[in-house]
Design a protein around this motif. Structure first.
Motif, PDB file in Angstrom:
ATOM      1  N   GLY A 158       0.823  -1.199   0.000  1.00  0.00           N
ATOM      2  CA  GLY A 158       0.000   0.000   0.000  1.00  0.00           C
ATOM      3  C   GLY A 158       0.857   1.248   0.000  1.00  0.00           C
ATOM      4  O   GLY A 158       2.074   1.193   0.159  1.00  0.00           O
TER       5      GLY A 158
ATOM      6  N   ASN B  35      -3.448   4.665   0.413  1.00  0.00           N
ATOM      7  CA  ASN B  35      -4.267   3.741   1.206  1.00  0.00           C
ATOM      8  C   ASN B  35      -4.378   4.210   2.659  1.00  0.00           C
ATOM      9  O   ASN B  35      -5.292   3.807   3.372  1.00  0.00           O
ATOM     10  CB  ASN B  35      -3.676   2.331   1.150  1.00  0.00           C
TER      11      ASN B  35
ATOM     12  N   CYS C 124      -6.669  10.141  -1.644  1.00  0.00           N
ATOM     13  CA  CYS C 124      -7.009   8.814  -1.111  1.00  0.00           C
ATOM     14  C   CYS C 124      -7.538   7.874  -2.193  1.00  0.00           C
ATOM     15  O   CYS C 124      -8.305   8.278  -3.072  1.00  0.00           O
ATOM     16  CB  CYS C 124      -8.097   8.932  -0.039  1.00  0.00           C
TER      17      CYS C 124
ATOM     18  N   ALA D  93      -9.675   3.993   1.906  1.00  0.00           N
ATOM     19  CA  ALA D  93      -8.433   4.454   2.547  1.00  0.00           C
ATOM     20  C   ALA D  93      -8.731   4.872   3.986  1.00  0.00           C
ATOM     21  O   ALA D  93      -9.882   5.100   4.358  1.00  0.00           O
ATOM     22  CB  ALA D  93      -7.870   5.635   1.766  1.00  0.00           C
TER      23      ALA D  93
END
Ligand SMILES: C[S@@+](CC[C@H](N)C(=O)[O-])C[C@H]1O[C@@H](n2cnc3c(N)ncnc32)[C@H](O)[C@@H]1O
Length: 213
Positions: free
Chosen positions: A23, A96, A126, A130
């Motif tokens: 991420g 994330n 985002c 997220a």
């Protein structure tokens, strides 16, 4: 709206060494970059972006990341010079997790009052589902003039539930957790300001965790 549960979940950052998977994590107002650097070293499969308009405190760590990993390097880190008001379009939709730790100035004002323009900027970077974490540490006495200058209300749970929940929602964030904990109880939040502030008993720490759809 119904009150949110009290501190049943601790802030995300205290668990940063336990995070698994991949991420992109963005740290806004990254300061000297310590949180980004230490988290990146612990989580080599994640990519960390530290953002701050003031690059001077970043000099040491932004040099260190270019070393070989065995010598303290962190190839999974990028630092960007920018204010939250001007986040580059290249970051749209990539994060994330977004963190805002111990902000001051216009960044503090924005997250503590629920400024729609800035919250929309945070939302813009985002990805879907997220997480946004905001951690604020204020001392009502020492920070009084700054609190007044910025027009920040007392960050009570009632204020969060009655004002910030709807302001954050208008920008696309659903607050799923919030709490206020004494600095002395603060666990291992790995930022330089957390280390400085934990010695101040008067300074309450307020955190908000929100999610995007
Ligand atoms: C108290 S320091 C905290 C640094 C770091 N997050 C930590 O916990 O150690 C506050 C940071 O917010 C940054 N900041 C202030 N206004 C900002 C803005 N409008 N956009 C982005 N960062 C901002 C400052 O440059 C500073 O580095």
């Amino acid at each position: 709206m119904a009150a949110l549960p009290d501190n049943s979940i601790k802030p995300l950052s205290t668990n940063s060494s336990d995070l698994i998977g991949e991420g992109v994590i963005i740290d806004i107002g990254t300061g000297d970059g310590r949180f980004v650097y230490q988290s990146a070293r612990l989580n080599p499969n994640k990519f960390y972006i530290g953002i701050d308009p003031n690059t001077r405190p970043l000099e040491k760590i932004s040099e260190k990341i270019h070393r070989k990993p065995a010598k303290g390097g962190a190839p999974n880190v990028l630092f960007i010079q920018s204010a939250v008001e001007d986040l580059p379009a290249e970051l749209d939709g990539i994060a994330n997790e977004v963190h805002v730790h111990f902000p001051w100035g216009s960044l503090l004002r924005a997250v503590a009052t629920g400024d729609l323009d800035v919250l929309r900027n945070l939302r813009r970077v985002c990805a879907r589902e997220a997480l946004l974490e905001v951690v604020i540490g204020l001392d009502p006495e020492r920070d009084q003039s700054e609190i007044e200058r910025l027009g920040i209300a007392s960050l009570t749970l009632e204020f969060i539930d009655n004002v910030l929940v709807s302001n954050y929602a208008a920008a696309g964030f659903r607050i799923i957790e919030r709490g206020i904990i004494a600095a002395s109880e603060w666990p291992r939040l790995n930022t330089s300001w957390a280390k400085r502030l934990e010695r101040n008993e008067r300074r309450a720490i307020t955190y908000v965790i929100a999610t995007t759809d």
